[in-house]
Design a protein around this motif. Sequence first.
Motif, mmCIF file in Angstrom:
data_model
loop_
_atom_site.group_PDB
_atom_site.id
_atom_site.type_symbol
_atom_site.label_atom_id
_atom_site.label_comp_id
_atom_site.label_asym_id
_atom_site.label_seq_id
_atom_site.Cartn_x
_atom_site.Cartn_y
_atom_site.Cartn_z
ATOM 1 N N GLU A 71 45.645 21.265 -33.137
ATOM 2 C CA GLU A 71 45.988 20.529 -31.925
ATOM 3 C C GLU A 71 46.866 19.319 -32.240
ATOM 4 O O GLU A 71 47.739 18.961 -31.460
ATOM 5 C CB GLU A 71 44.712 20.099 -31.200
ATOM 6 N N ASP A 119 43.981 28.134 -24.992
ATOM 7 C CA ASP A 119 44.730 27.126 -24.255
ATOM 8 C C ASP A 119 45.494 27.741 -23.083
ATOM 9 O O ASP A 119 45.607 27.123 -22.022
ATOM 10 C CB ASP A 119 45.710 26.404 -25.184
ATOM 11 N N ARG A 136 40.087 20.008 -21.802
ATOM 12 C CA ARG A 136 41.439 20.425 -22.170
ATOM 13 C C ARG A 136 41.782 19.910 -23.559
ATOM 14 O O ARG A 136 41.582 18.800 -23.944
ATOM 15 C CB ARG A 136 42.427 19.888 -21.145
#
Length: 484
Positions: free
Chosen positions: A40, A114, A4
Amino acid sequence: MSVRQGQGFQQGQPERPIDDDSDVEEEALANDYREQVGYENGMDDYALDRAQSLGGGTQDLGAQLQAAATPLEYGASIENKIQSYDSYCNLFHFILNSDGPVDIEVPSYYWAWDVIDEFIYQFNSFCAFRQKAAFQPPNSNISEDEVAVLRENPNTWGCYSVLNVLYSLIQRSQISEQLAARKRGEDPAPYAGEYGNRSLYQMLGYFSIIGLLRVHCLLGDFSLALKTLDDIELNKKAMFARVMAANFTTYYYIGFSYMMMHRYADALRAFNHILIYVSRTKNFQKGAQYDSISKKNDQMYALVAICVAFYPTRLDDTIHTALREKYGEQLTRMQRGGPEALPIFEELFRTACPKFISPTPPDFDNPHLNPDPIEHHLTIFMNEVKTNMFSPTVRSYLKLYTTMDLTKLAGFLEVDADTLRSWLLVNKQRSRQVRHSEGGLLEGDVVNSNDLDYAMEGDLIHVSETKTGRRLVDWYLRNLARTY
């Protein structure tokens, strides 16, 4: 398994083999990874409260899309997990069933990955939670109230619903038709349709294909898992290769599916490809993402050890060194074979396998009737291990002879001749593997994967060395010379 965390698809790029390791393209991937890290890191500036964005009924589609890509907080209540499912359903229903395509610009393809990754991660986690609750209700970690909520919502995070979303996104975007056209060298625009020309549908449809690979593997349908990638080119200019987590996930599930289908050469090729890439980009990994990738890295090395035990082969020097550091002792014991190797195979499989799920809700009233998906696939895997348990021992004796009497070899092994004959037949059959060369991932040519070949004429065994064996000996000698 979940890790993740350029714009548009490859345009008519020539298909490359899975193990293409061009330094030029590695540098391009490294640059893409730097961009991804920056993306990110910037996510914190846009993070939204999920309860407000997904569950609060807001009409701000952009906020809902952003929230859909945001991980659910660790230890979320059962009510929040169900609310998250309902919010995903509403979001995807709006995207798929509006009057015409939704007109919104998406942030990047990192975001699209995502969304799909978090959607499947929550599905997997919820199924595992529900399965755990059904085994021994009430559980010390799961209250009776939570079990009651699960009973009342049997269709929440259902397998059919998740698969329906993924297939619908693929169909609506017509991404399979676009990718097939690119592989043929054609312009994909005529195949895109009204929806497929929009980046929102393109990206979600593309990563839904990777999502299907993952879900089918979690359900234990390894052939269908590989079949879903027929239209995706496995090269470094593919979109999934530009997103570190997607790249890692794709090759993990490809390799694991091949391993469960006894295609160890293809599994190793997939694992080696992504492990080399991770080793070349480790300087850009940091924080929580680095910890997650490092953990998954160790799991993949465990799978490499299993495959090498079944299929001794030459490895990249980087992979070979890391494998010996992490699992050198276990690998040696597995390669010896025999009953002593069984606990090692089981331990590594449990360590590295995906969190398998059942396609149907569990029976809360009869916990003993609920099969454990992980134990089920472990049993299948261990049956294969037991079938080949004595192959290394048999092979070690055969290496010493060019012709040998069956009865004599049976005496060495302290078994009767009929038992040995069955072992030899099984080993002969297992040495024939399908190996991918071109076309779909399920396609390939049957090759001899063993370092030895033999034929039986009555009670005589005629032994010969294969090309695989000669290459393997040369490789070991080169490594030995380098060591000393």
